[in-house]
Design a protein around this motif. Structure first.
Motif, short mmCIF file in Angstrom:
data_model
loop_
_atom_site.label_atom_id
_atom_site.label_comp_id
_atom_site.label_asym_id
_atom_site.label_seq_id
_atom_site.Cartn_x
_atom_site.Cartn_y
_atom_site.Cartn_z
N UNK A 96 1.05 -1.19 0.02
CA UNK A 96 -0.23 0.16 0.09
C UNK A 96 0.47 1.57 -0.31
N UNK A 97 0.76 2.42 0.44
CA UNK A 97 1.23 4.04 0.40
C UNK A 97 2.60 3.33 1.32
N UNK A 98 2.09 3.37 2.05
CA UNK A 98 3.60 2.94 3.40
C UNK A 98 4.19 1.58 3.81
N UNK A 99 3.89 0.68 3.15
CA UNK A 99 4.16 -1.45 3.75
C UNK A 99 3.58 -1.88 2.58
N UNK A 100 4.43 -2.76 2.97
CA UNK A 100 4.93 -4.27 1.76
C UNK A 100 5.11 -5.38 2.97
N UNK A 101 4.19 -6.38 2.73
CA UNK A 101 4.33 -7.03 3.71
C UNK A 101 3.92 -8.50 2.60
N UNK A 102 4.67 -9.65 3.22
CA UNK A 102 3.92 -11.14 2.69
C UNK A 102 3.72 -11.91 3.64
N UNK A 103 2.49 -12.30 3.17
CA UNK A 103 1.99 -13.21 4.16
C UNK A 103 1.73 -15.08 4.24
N UNK A 104 1.49 -15.52 5.39
CA UNK A 104 1.13 -16.82 4.68
C UNK A 104 -0.03 -17.48 5.76
N UNK A 105 -0.34 -18.79 5.59
CA UNK A 105 -1.54 -19.82 5.82
C UNK A 105 -1.19 -20.72 5.94
N UNK A 106 -0.53 -21.51 7.05
CA UNK A 106 -0.17 -23.05 6.91
C UNK A 106 -0.49 -23.59 7.56
N UNK A 107 -0.41 -25.31 7.42
CA UNK A 107 -0.50 -26.04 8.60
C UNK A 107 -0.09 -26.47 9.64
N UNK A 108 0.52 -26.21 10.58
CA UNK A 108 1.83 -26.52 11.19
C UNK A 108 2.48 -27.70 11.19
N UNK A 109 2.41 -28.55 10.49
CA UNK A 109 3.33 -29.25 10.29
C UNK A 109 3.44 -29.26 8.81
N UNK A 110 2.66 -28.72 7.99
CA UNK A 110 4.22 -28.05 7.04
C UNK A 110 5.11 -26.57 7.03
N UNK A 111 4.79 -26.40 8.45
CA UNK A 111 5.11 -24.91 9.09
C UNK A 111 6.73 -24.87 8.14
N UNK A 112 7.01 -25.96 8.33
CA UNK A 112 9.00 -25.48 8.66
C UNK A 112 8.93 -25.41 7.32
N UNK A 113 8.56 -26.56 5.83
CA UNK A 113 8.86 -26.37 4.68
C UNK A 113 8.19 -24.92 3.62
N UNK A 114 6.74 -24.69 4.77
CA UNK A 114 6.79 -23.58 3.56
C UNK A 114 7.96 -22.09 4.50
N UNK A 115 8.32 -22.24 5.48
CA UNK A 115 8.52 -20.83 6.61
C UNK A 115 10.37 -20.97 5.10
N UNK A 116 10.50 -22.26 5.28
CA UNK A 116 11.70 -22.56 3.94
C UNK A 116 11.65 -21.73 2.60
N UNK A 117 10.39 -22.02 1.99
CA UNK A 117 10.25 -21.52 0.91
C UNK A 117 10.05 -20.19 0.80
N UNK A 118 9.31 -19.05 2.38
CA UNK A 118 9.49 -17.87 2.23
C UNK A 118 10.52 -17.07 2.27
#
Length: 425
Positions: A96-118
């Motif tokens: 937006x005009x002030x901030x940039x963001x990256x958001x994820x929603x993940x199953x806890x059991x796949x969070x580690x692999x998701x965070x690797x990608x992020x």
């Protein structure tokens, strides 16, 4: 059950707001945890001060954010999309005009692999030339289509009149701006603003100690800290230019209207009161503008007013699209409604209706951990403490007709307003 008898309603006395717990990663990146979920799902937001306000030239902030997942050091854009699909994780980037963001929603059991990608997306975007050209072409074509619409003509002129041409909040994008974006610009912007010192993280849902440890493992090192202090731009406001502006578009069926002014952001002591006043005039379906201009006069399908908070400013506006022959009668009615607020006190019945609507809206803002997260984020970005929403609730419940009338007198003077009409004049 007698369906002719409406159900009883209860006044909202108290809203349970889950408080965020602040911790720090090894490299001092702040992490705010709202551990309030029952399901094994977690939402994580990475927030950077990297919106349009900070870009050295138009579109740089937008395309830097948009290109993050369009190819990295080790993955193509297609591989990234396939991996998220395989994990069942949701990814979204936003600016937006002030901030940039990256958001994820993940199953806890796949969070580690998701965070690797992020981690790969945030730290090692490739900014590939061919991917950028594809994105530039798509966005430019969409821009050329949208730029001719009356609502966008009015929007651009309105912002420019509020903040000035050179201010990022009032900047008018032109098609040539797309031709000047390069991968070098994006890499420079990313290197400066997408670093540990400029990052805040919010984790919500089932966000226990395991989630924090995973975040620390992927984002707690000093390897992605900047080697120099971030130079945030010092931008001055040109000041608003109240007055009337018309943009002729002869083939338009409807005219777009924007009426409003520069005000303040949510840190101002009158912001909450103005939220109540804004709701009365155009902030919900039963507002005065909707009743008058839509239901009684039939000039438009919809009309609303908004109170917008920005990091460095804020503004209030009325927005609508109206049939050409009704444009100026509708504007006349808008000013009549504003004057009524200045000269007549709102009735207790109407004010109670608005208060109940707003309290119900606040209740929805805290319905579940992800909603809590969004509400927390909106105060975090302004440096407000968690008691802010308690203050909102008490102000809404206790504000009087006299106070609303005074706010209308103080802030809605007709001579201070910008009025923009785009269409067949």
């Amino acid at each position: 059950m007698d369906r002719l008898i409406p159900p009883d309603y209860k006044t909202i006395e108290k809203i349970d707001i889950a408080k965020a717990q602040e911790s720090r990663l090894e490299n001092e990146v702040p992490v705010y945890i709202i551990n309030a979920g029952e399901q094994d799902v977690v939402k994580i937001d990475f927030i950077f001060q990297a919106g349009n306000w900070f870009e050295p030239a138009p579109l740089i902030a937008y395309f830097t954010n948009a290109m993050l997942n369009e190819g990295t050091l080790h993955y193509t854009s297609r591989e990234i999309a396939e991996k998220f699909d395989f994990l069942g994780s949701f990814y979204q980037n936003n600016i937006d005009l002030d901030f940039a963001s990256i958001s994820i929603i993940s199953l806890n059991k796949h969070l580690e692999e998701t965070l690797c990608l992020v981690e790969e997306i945030i730290k090692y975007p490739a900014f590939l030339e061919n991917e950028l050209q594809i994105l530039l072409h798509k966005r430019k074509q969409q821009f050329l289509i949208d730029a001719a619409k009356v609502q966008n003509l009015a929007k651009f002129k309105f912002s420019q009149s509020l903040f000035g041409k050179s201010n990022p909040y009032g900047r008018y994008i032109v098609s040539e701006d797309f031709d000047h974006v390069t991968t070098g610009h994006l890499a420079d912007f990313h290197r400066t603003f997408y670093c540990a010192e400029n990052c805040k993280i919010i984790a919500s849902g089932k966000a226990d100690e395991t989630v924090f440890k995973s975040l620390d493992a992927h984002f707690g090192s000093k390897s992605w800290c900047s080697n120099k202090a971030i130079q945030f731009p010092n931008i001055k406001f040109d000041g608003g230019q109240p007055g009337q502006y018309c943009i002729e578009k002869k083939d338009a069926v409807q005219s777009a209207i924007r009426i409003g002014k520069v005000l303040f952001n949510r840190t101002h002591p009158d912001f909450i009161g103005m939220q109540v006043l804004n709701t009365v005039i155009g902030g919900y379906f039963g507002s005065r503008l909707m009743k008058n201009i839509r239901e009684e006069k039939g000039y438009t399908y919809g009309i609303s007013s908004l109170l917008i908070s920005l990091k460095n400013s804020g503004f209030w506006l009325i927005v609508s699209e109206i049939g050409n022959k009704y444009t100026f009668p509708a504007i006349s009615e808008i000013y009549k409604e504003i004057e009524k607020l200045q000269y007549e006190k709102i009735s207790s019945e109407e004010l109670n209706l608005v208060k109940n609507y707003l309290l119900g809206d606040i209740l929805r803002m805290f319905d579940g951990p992800f909603s809590n997260s969004e509400s927390f984020r909106s105060i975090l970005e302004y440096g407000l403490n968690p008691d802010y929403y308690e203050n909102v609730i008490q102000t809404v419940k206790n504000i009087s007709p006299e106070q609303l009338q005074q706010l209308a007198v103080n802030y809605l003077d007709k001579d201070s307003l910008v009025e923009v009409v785009a269409g067949k004049i």
